[in-house]
Design a protein around this motif. Sequence first.
Motif, PDB file in Angstrom:
ATOM      1  N   ILE A  17       0.824  -1.212   0.000  1.00  0.00           N
ATOM      2  CA  ILE A  17       0.000   0.000   0.000  1.00  0.00           C
ATOM      3  C   ILE A  17       0.854   1.256   0.000  1.00  0.00           C
ATOM      4  CG2 ILE A  17      -0.231   0.119   2.531  1.00  0.00           C
ATOM      5  CD1 ILE A  17      -3.169   0.974   2.062  1.00  0.00           C
ATOM      6  N   ALA A  18       2.057   1.174   0.584  1.00  0.00           N
ATOM      7  CA  ALA A  18       2.950   2.330   0.677  1.00  0.00           C
ATOM      8  C   ALA A  18       4.090   2.273  -0.328  1.00  0.00           C
ATOM      9  CB  ALA A  18       3.520   2.424   2.092  1.00  0.00           C
ATOM     10  N   SER A  19       4.061   1.314  -1.247  1.00  0.00           N
ATOM     11  CA  SER A  19       5.205   1.083  -2.129  1.00  0.00           C
ATOM     12  C   SER A  19       5.197   1.984  -3.355  1.00  0.00           C
ATOM     13  CB  SER A  19       5.244  -0.382  -2.571  1.00  0.00           C
ATOM     14  OG  SER A  19       5.617  -1.216  -1.501  1.00  0.00           O
ATOM     15  N   GLN A  20       6.420   2.196  -3.863  1.00  0.00           N
ATOM     16  CA  GLN A  20       6.635   2.942  -5.095  1.00  0.00           C
ATOM     17  C   GLN A  20       7.690   2.225  -5.925  1.00  0.00           C
ATOM     18  OE1 GLN A  20       7.556   6.809  -3.174  1.00  0.00           O
ATOM     19  NE2 GLN A  20       5.709   7.600  -4.173  1.00  0.00           N
ATOM     20  N   PRO A  21       7.702   2.437  -7.232  1.00  0.00           N
ATOM     21  CA  PRO A  21       8.691   1.765  -8.082  1.00  0.00           C
ATOM     22  C   PRO A  21      10.112   2.223  -7.762  1.00  0.00           C
ATOM     23  CG  PRO A  21       6.867   2.652  -9.381  1.00  0.00           C
ATOM     24  CD  PRO A  21       6.742   3.235  -8.017  1.00  0.00           C
ATOM     25  N   THR A  22      11.040   1.262  -7.753  1.00  0.00           N
ATOM     26  CA  THR A  22      12.471   1.553  -7.632  1.00  0.00           C
ATOM     27  C   THR A  22      13.208   0.735  -8.681  1.00  0.00           C
ATOM     28  OG1 THR A  22      13.053  -0.267  -6.131  1.00  0.00           O
ATOM     29  CG2 THR A  22      12.118   1.725  -5.128  1.00  0.00           C
ATOM     30  N   GLY A  23      14.505   0.914  -8.769  1.00  0.00           N
ATOM     31  CA  GLY A  23      15.296   0.153  -9.723  1.00  0.00           C
ATOM     32  C   GLY A  23      15.329  -1.330  -9.413  1.00  0.00           C
ATOM     33  N   GLN A  24      15.018  -1.684  -8.178  1.00  0.00           N
ATOM     34  CA  GLN A  24      14.979  -3.084  -7.748  1.00  0.00           C
ATOM     35  C   GLN A  24      13.560  -3.608  -7.583  1.00  0.00           C
ATOM     36  OE1 GLN A  24      17.134  -0.758  -5.983  1.00  0.00           O
ATOM     37  NE2 GLN A  24      18.605  -1.358  -7.575  1.00  0.00           N
ATOM     38  N   GLY A  25      12.570  -2.890  -8.098  1.00  0.00           N
ATOM     39  CA  GLY A  25      11.180  -3.308  -7.949  1.00  0.00           C
ATOM     40  C   GLY A  25      10.460  -2.467  -6.920  1.00  0.00           C
ATOM     41  N   LEU A  26       9.206  -2.822  -6.637  1.00  0.00           N
ATOM     42  CA  LEU A  26       8.416  -2.059  -5.676  1.00  0.00           C
ATOM     43  C   LEU A  26       9.024  -2.153  -4.283  1.00  0.00           C
ATOM     44  CD1 LEU A  26       4.754  -2.987  -6.702  1.00  0.00           C
ATOM     45  CD2 LEU A  26       5.865  -0.768  -6.995  1.00  0.00           C
ATOM     46  N   ALA A  27       9.018  -1.037  -3.567  1.00  0.00           N
ATOM     47  CA  ALA A  27       9.510  -1.000  -2.184  1.00  0.00           C
ATOM     48  C   ALA A  27       8.761   0.103  -1.444  1.00  0.00           C
ATOM     49  CB  ALA A  27      11.012  -0.732  -2.142  1.00  0.00           C
ATOM     50  N   PRO A  28       8.529  -0.066  -0.147  1.00  0.00           N
ATOM     51  CA  PRO A  28       7.817   0.967   0.617  1.00  0.00           C
ATOM     52  C   PRO A  28       8.495   2.328   0.493  1.00  0.00           C
ATOM     53  CG  PRO A  28       8.014  -1.045   1.900  1.00  0.00           C
ATOM     54  CD  PRO A  28       8.864  -1.241   0.685  1.00  0.00           C
ATOM     55  N   VAL A  49      -7.706  11.675  13.176  1.00  0.00           N
ATOM     56  CA  VAL A  49      -6.678  10.684  12.881  1.00  0.00           C
ATOM     57  C   VAL A  49      -5.298  11.185  13.299  1.00  0.00           C
ATOM     58  CG1 VAL A  49      -5.584   9.292  11.080  1.00  0.00           C
ATOM     59  CG2 VAL A  49      -8.032   9.802  10.944  1.00  0.00           C
ATOM     60  N   THR A  50      -4.601  10.351  14.039  1.00  0.00           N
ATOM     61  CA  THR A  50      -3.203  10.579  14.383  1.00  0.00           C
ATOM     62  C   THR A  50      -2.370   9.530  13.666  1.00  0.00           C
ATOM     63  OG1 THR A  50      -3.776  11.435  16.578  1.00  0.00           O
ATOM     64  CG2 THR A  50      -1.513  10.641  16.260  1.00  0.00           C
ATOM     65  N   VAL A  51      -1.322   9.958  12.975  1.00  0.00           N
ATOM     66  CA  VAL A  51      -0.505   9.046  12.171  1.00  0.00           C
ATOM     67  C   VAL A  51       0.882   8.900  12.790  1.00  0.00           C
ATOM     68  CG1 VAL A  51       0.510   8.622   9.902  1.00  0.00           C
ATOM     69  CG2 VAL A  51      -1.736   9.709  10.073  1.00  0.00           C
ATOM     70  N   ARG A  52       1.325   7.645  12.905  1.00  0.00           N
ATOM     71  CA  ARG A  52       2.678   7.385  13.376  1.00  0.00           C
ATOM     72  C   ARG A  52       3.313   6.302  12.506  1.00  0.00           C
ATOM     73  NH1 ARG A  52       1.027   7.155  19.754  1.00  0.00           N
ATOM     74  NH2 ARG A  52       0.502   9.375  19.952  1.00  0.00           N
ATOM     75  N   ASP A  53       4.529   6.546  12.079  1.00  0.00           N
ATOM     76  CA  ASP A  53       5.280   5.563  11.302  1.00  0.00           C
ATOM     77  C   ASP A  53       6.152   4.762  12.255  1.00  0.00           C
ATOM     78  OD1 ASP A  53       4.738   6.328   8.351  1.00  0.00           O
ATOM     79  OD2 ASP A  53       5.207   8.235   9.326  1.00  0.00           O
ATOM     80  N   ILE A  54       5.895   3.454  12.344  1.00  0.00           N
ATOM     81  CA  ILE A  54       6.666   2.639  13.285  1.00  0.00           C
ATOM     82  C   ILE A  54       7.598   1.652  12.581  1.00  0.00           C
ATOM     83  CG2 ILE A  54       4.977   2.867  15.132  1.00  0.00           C
ATOM     84  CD1 ILE A  54       3.978   0.039  14.465  1.00  0.00           C
ATOM     85  N   LEU A  55       7.282   1.297  11.331  1.00  0.00           N
ATOM     86  CA  LEU A  55       8.137   0.447  10.521  1.00  0.00           C
ATOM     87  C   LEU A  55       8.038   0.932   9.080  1.00  0.00           C
ATOM     88  CD1 LEU A  55       7.088  -3.094  11.879  1.00  0.00           C
ATOM     89  CD2 LEU A  55       9.219  -1.893  12.416  1.00  0.00           C
ATOM     90  N   HIS A  56       8.974   0.485   8.258  1.00  0.00           N
ATOM     91  CA  HIS A  56       8.965   0.884   6.842  1.00  0.00           C
ATOM     92  C   HIS A  56       9.467  -0.307   6.044  1.00  0.00           C
ATOM     93  CE1 HIS A  56       8.351   4.233   4.134  1.00  0.00           C
ATOM     94  NE2 HIS A  56       9.512   4.007   3.545  1.00  0.00           N
ATOM     95  N   MET A  57       8.652  -1.389   6.006  1.00  0.00           N
ATOM     96  CA  MET A  57       9.148  -2.667   5.539  1.00  0.00           C
ATOM     97  C   MET A  57       8.176  -3.383   4.614  1.00  0.00           C
ATOM     98  SD  MET A  57      10.540  -4.064   9.237  1.00  0.00           S
ATOM     99  CE  MET A  57      11.470  -5.427   8.529  1.00  0.00           C
ATOM    100  N   ASP A  58       8.735  -4.152   3.688  1.00  0.00           N
ATOM    101  CA  ASP A  58       7.956  -5.157   2.979  1.00  0.00           C
ATOM    102  C   ASP A  58       7.555  -6.198   4.026  1.00  0.00           C
ATOM    103  OD1 ASP A  58       7.595  -7.811   1.610  1.00  0.00           O
ATOM    104  OD2 ASP A  58       8.020  -6.601  -0.176  1.00  0.00           O
ATOM    105  N   SER A  59       6.313  -6.665   3.987  1.00  0.00           N
ATOM    106  CA  SER A  59       5.859  -7.547   5.064  1.00  0.00           C
ATOM    107  C   SER A  59       6.562  -8.900   5.063  1.00  0.00           C
ATOM    108  CB  SER A  59       4.342  -7.746   5.013  1.00  0.00           C
ATOM    109  OG  SER A  59       3.957  -8.598   3.958  1.00  0.00           O
TER     110      SER A  59
END
Length: 346
Positions: A17-28, A49-59
């Motif tokens: 859901i948070a991914s974008q294209p990179t040279g190595q494929g989709l990544a958050p 709504v309160t937003v907090r980023d706690i991880l930034h990972m492919d599941s």
Amino acid sequence: MEKAKPRILLLATGGTIASQPTGQGLAPGLDGAALTAMLPQSILANYAVTVRDILHMDSSNIQPEEWQIIARHVYENRKDFDGIVITHGTDTMAYTAAILSFMVCGIGIPVVLTGSQLPIDHPLSDGPENLRLALAMAASATPGVFVAFDRKVILGTRAVKTRTTGFDAFESVNWPYVAQVSGGGLNLNPGALPPKTGEGCTLKDAISPRVFLMKLTPGMDPELFDMLLQMHYRGIVIEAFGAGGLHFVRRDLVAKLQTAAQAGVAVVVCSQCLYEPSDFSLYQAGRLALAQGVMQGRDMTTEAAVTKLMWALGQSGDPRTVRALFEKNLAGERSMLEKRGMQHDR
């Protein structure tokens, strides 16, 4: 006087859901604020709504250590918000939903995991719709851990990913949907809610990742059990045949189960079949396995069985306590169906 808006905490962890294209494929690449910015203001206006980023990972990289991080954020914020939404990759979402159900069992607010099959900034993404559903469920005052996807809400211990690209990626296995969206809005099914423990919520995030999942195949070499013992695994989940079968002719798996039990390894047997309960008392092979002290998964999903055994082993080193924890229905993960062929309408 204007009614107060539901206070929703959005915990972002990455995923498609948070991914974008990179040279190595989709990544958050998008943070939580960017995700919510993709929703119409008319939707966001209904919530605080309160937003907090706690991880930034492919599941695929979310493992027991990350489960603990997510669980602690949920637990620490449970009294400050009316509901929590967790954006998460779909590949391991069912595992995270299941383990959270045990780590924060008895939580008094909705905790809703969601994600998407296409990145949210793709013009045809399912992300905005799934996120809108998750916000609505988080605001429903329905306590428990859930997965919200494709206009359906699934109990956290019953969700299984069944499709790799289809928008209807998750199914509720052996359990009715908690809620569905129709022209009447969000329709809750009270009969599908998790049982009330009456014990309140205490964070129990200790876990033993030394659990191995084994899918039985005809002719599997029993020496695999010796290898697992040498690698110091504490638990084994076996997906056996049908309602409960393991081979013991020529290649005696049952004898190895006895060896594992004597070594203090917790063994759970369930079925490779996705629907309906296993029952190892039906056939000779299953009864031989039960005689060695194995625990039955019954109608649990594989994701729930694996994570619950990890969790139970993290709570205690006493085999009797582990068995008692595993066999107790804590979050709707097992309905203790005794009759063969019985199933729930979905």
